[in-house]
Scaffold this active site. Structure first.
Site, PDB file in Angstrom:
ATOM      1  N   LYS A 246       1.143  -1.162  -0.202  1.00 23.89           N
ATOM      2  CA  LYS A 246       0.217  -0.449   0.286  1.00 23.89           C
ATOM      3  C   LYS A 246       1.106   1.076   0.257  1.00 23.89           C
ATOM      4  O   LYS A 246       2.257   0.873   0.406  1.00 23.89           O
ATOM      5  CB  LYS A 246      -1.176   0.103   1.438  1.00 23.89           C
TER       6      LYS A 246
HETATM    7  N1  GLU Z   1      -7.104  -0.126  -3.677  1.00 24.85           N
HETATM    8  C1  GLU Z   1      -7.720  -1.292  -3.616  1.00 24.85           C
HETATM    9  C2  GLU Z   1      -8.137  -1.838  -2.541  1.00 24.85           C
HETATM   10  O1  GLU Z   1      -7.544  -1.795  -0.946  1.00 24.85           O
HETATM   11  C3  GLU Z   1      -7.825  -2.076  -4.776  1.00 24.85           C
HETATM   12  C4  GLU Z   1      -6.457  -1.993  -4.260  1.00 24.85           C
HETATM   13  C5  GLU Z   1      -5.544  -3.068  -6.075  1.00 24.85           C
HETATM   14  O2  GLU Z   1      -6.671  -2.812  -7.489  1.00 24.85           O
HETATM   15  O3  GLU Z   1      -4.554  -3.169  -6.467  1.00 24.85           O
HETATM   16  O4  GLU Z   1      -8.282  -3.189  -2.414  1.00 24.85           O
END
Ligand code: GLU
Length: 414
Positions: A104
């Site tokens: 993240k």
């Molecule tokens: N931000 C989204 C999540 O928390 C998508 C993450 C992604 O597609 O890599 O799952």
């Protein structure tokens, strides 16, 4: 608020590590994030001044494949929150069985207070700063709270400029004309719909006509509300960061979407009465979809929640101390790592398409997501029945176990 998230993630993990009798060393591996990068970088603002921003990129695990996870632009972003969100991404990718680890990123900023060109300069500089970690084979960002397809195209372009050629697979959630996939924008909300169908099936009522309350009206909340309304659900309440609106007869969702677009908020939509975000969670409904921030459902409000099922569109909306209260009261909680996994599943399909330079029809994207998500739901549900455990515990057992197996199979280097 944000710092709760890491404690939540670790508490959830410890609970399951005990249940799986996980070896102490492996436990330590999975409790820590593999890489944590903090960057402080200058951005020239439109008025000529220079402002320093702080950004993060954390890779929790790469045991099952490249690290994967979104980038969040929000004033509350800090290292602890990003670590929690990275850890959740590892379990999420594992529980729906896509070959990614978890990561993240984020920048502490208020994207609504920045002009488009300030946002572009911030994004390009942040991308450059974290380019020592990201890449199509190592770590692949995507949108999250406060970021969108436009931000992803700046990331893709900046990374490609440095390499000297286009590398669409470095990021997912891109616009379709530069290598994005059809179906990605609605994917998380569509996943919530597929999960809602399974919930209604196992709880024994038709989804058509079921009442739904949705907290949050961003990409996850607004799309979930739209698709659930199209499915025939009665969406009785919706909210955004300014507050919410409640109409027991059902809100006109297409009109509400227009209203939000024009006025920027949902709370003054009529017919309906204004409610706070806290009040929304306690309204009577068949399905509650928290799709906003972390730490919304607590030991304080859990006893007053009047729903049959909670489908966690947000990451980490329920605190660990609320889980047993909800369980005791017979509320089925579909945990975030399963409930909102439609987004990252379609991100995986986007990355596969970029890697092959071969693009699919939307029907195929949606069909593959439905198959994968429904299978994961049923695996988790069956395990929860067998183990007499909550869905969250079962999802963690499945997700953590797969990561443990990958680490064990690969062995500890050197
Ligand atoms: N931000 C989204 C999540 O928390 C998508 C993450 C992604 O597609 O890599 O799952």
């Amino acid at each position: 608020m944000a710092t709760n998230a890491l404690q939540t993630a670790l508490d959830q993990f410890d609970l399951v590590a005990d249940r799986l009798n996980l070896d102490g060393g492996l436990r330590d591996v999975l409790r820590s994030c593999k890489r944590e990068l903090i960057v402080h970088f200058p951005v020239r603002m439109d008025d000529g001044t220079i402002r320093v921003f702080t950004g993060y990129r954390v890779q929790h695990s790469q045991a099952r494949g490249p690290a994967k996870g979104g980038i969040r632009y929000n004033p509350a972003v800090d290292l602890e929150e990003v670590k929690a969100l990275a850890m959740w991404m590892t379990w999420k990718c594992s529980v729906v069985n896509i070959p990614f680890g978890g990561a993240k990123g984020g920048v502490a900023c208020d994207p609504k207070a920045l002009s488009a060109s300030e946002l572009e300069r911030l994004t390009r500089r942040y991308t450059t700063e974290i380019s020592i970690l990201i890449g199509p084979d190592s770590d692949i960002p995507a949108p999250d709270m406060g970021t969108d397809a436009q931000v992803m195209s700046w990331i893709m372009d900046t990374y490609s400029m440095h390499k000297g050629y286009s590398i669409p697979g470095v990021v997912t959630g891109k616009p379709i004309n530069i290598g994005g996939t059809v179906g990605r924008r609605d994917a998380t909300g569509r996943g919530v719909l597929f999960i809602a169908r399974e919930v209604a099936r196992i709880q024994g009522y038709p989804l058509k006509g079921a009442t739904v309350a949705v907290q949050g009206f961003g990409n996850v909340g607004a799309v979930s509300a739209r698709l659930l309304a199209e499915e025939g659900c009665r969406v009785v309440a919706a909210s955004d960061s300014h507050g919410g609106v409640y109409n027991p007869g059902g809100l006109d969702i297409p009109k509400l979407l227009n209203h939000k677009q024009e006025s920027g908020k949902v709370s003054d939509f009529r017919p309906g009465e204004a409610v706070s975000n806290g009040e929304l969670l306690e309204l009577p409904c068949d399905i509650l979809v928290p799709a906003a921030m972390e730490s919304q459902i607590t030991a304080q409000n859990a006893p007053r929640i009047k729903t049959r099922a909670i489908i966690e569109g947000a990451n980490g909306p329920t605190l660990p101390e609320a889980d047993p209260i909800l369980h005791e009261r017979g509320v089925l909680v579909v945990p975030d790592i399963l409930a909102n996994a439609g987004g990252v599943m379609v991100s995986y399909f986007e990355w596969v398409q970029d890697t092959q330079s071969f693009f699919w029809e939307e029907a195929e994207v949606n069909r593959r997501m439905e198959t994968g998500l429904v299978r994961a739901f049923n695996d988790v549900y069956a395990l929860s029945q067998r183990e007499e455990a909550e869905m969250r515990t079962a999802a963690y057992m499945l997700g953590v176990q797969r990561v443990v197996e990958a680490i064990t199979t690969r062995g500890i280097y050197p």
